[in-house]
Design an enzyme around this catalytic site. Structure first.
Site: not given
Ligand code: 0O2
Length: 230
Positions: A79, A165, A69, A81, A46, A181
């Site tokens: 996650k 997502e 990814r 757990r 898309k 990150h």
């Molecule tokens: P990774 O390694 O990138 O996959 P959820 O995890 O969706 O159940 P959450 O935390 O409310 O719950 O979701 P949110 O806020 O939508 O954030 C999900 C993803 O956004 C994160 O996945 C990161 O990829 C990115 N993200 C969110 N906040 C930050 C931040 O402060 N800094 C950076 N660099 N990335 C962020 P993961 O699983 O944490 O990490």
């Protein structure tokens, strides 16, 4: 009689209610995750169509690059757990909505909303949640537009709606987020206050850069009227 195991249907309570434990775990998860890989491919198609069409119409594309990814089985289980989610495929698919992730890096703020709108308004897409960290940045300065969408995948014996997502952000936001990150992991999720303050400042600089570049672009090329579907 032994034979190939049936495909795990993420909506079939007979298979999805079972705990994914022990030896069965890896095989079960691998099959389960294949559906998320298909969902990523649907979304990537898309996005590529939108990008190519836009380039054809305007000689440039608001989409700079796209990556995807699939969360690793270890990260999914960690996650689950951490959040005390039962280790069943049904519970994992209901509560872990970022197993499939697609990141779209665009040129300007306005492009992020345009891309989100273009994808959300497609007939087969259902938007589950939207988190607008561009309008409402996180305390550390993180900016990005997050959507959880469901997209159907067409299998031989069923059609399944899979969660993906979407993270949509500008090049400057992406630059900041990828460095943050790395720093976050270097400090094992506890960033010292001084570095946090510097990161917040850097996020503001990135934000000003985005506004300035968008203004220059609009001055030179005129404000681009992006067509929208309703
Ligand atoms: P990774 O390694 O990138 O996959 P959820 O995890 O969706 O159940 P959450 O935390 O409310 O719950 O979701 P949110 O806020 O939508 O954030 C999900 C993803 O956004 C994160 O996945 C990161 O990829 C990115 N993200 C969110 N906040 C930050 C931040 O402060 N800094 C950076 N660099 N990335 C962020 P993961 O699983 O944490 O990490």
């Amino acid at each position: 009689m032994t034979g190939p195991k049936p495909w795990l249907d993420s909506h079939d309570p007979e298979t999805t209610g079972q705990l994914v434990e022990g030896k069965e775990l890896r095989a079960g998860l691998a099959r389960f995750m294949l559906n998320y890989q298909f969902a990523i491919e649907e979304i990537m198609t898309k996005i590529n169509i939108l990008k190519t069409e836009f380039e054809h119409l305007h000689d440039y594309s608001p989409i700079e690059h796209v990556s995807s990814r699939l969360k690793s089985p270890d990260s999914i289980l960690d996650k689950a757990r951490r959040r005390e989610i039962p280790l069943t495929l049904a519970a994992l698919s209901e509560h872990i909505t970022d197993i499939a992730g697609v990141r779209i890096v665009c040129s300007f703020n306005a492009d992020a909303y345009w891309i989100a709108q273009m994808i959300s308004s497609q007939q087969d897409i259902t938007v589950v949640t939207t988190k607008d960290y561009i309008a409402n940045p996180k305390a550390n300065g993180y900016k990005s537009l997050h959507l959880i969408v469901k997209v159907p995948i067409f299998l031989s014996e069923s059609i399944q709606d899979m969660a993906v997502e979407l993270q949509i952000r500008t090049v400057a936001m992406d630059f900041w987020a990828s460095l943050e990150h790395k720093i976050y992991y270097k400090y094992d999720h506890a960033i010292p206050a001084a570095i946090l303050a510097e990161l917040q400042e850097a996020a503001e600089v990135a934000s000003r850069l985005d506004s300035k570049m968008e203004r220059i672009h609009d001055d030179v090329h005129g404000k681009l009227i992006r067509s929208t579907r309703s």
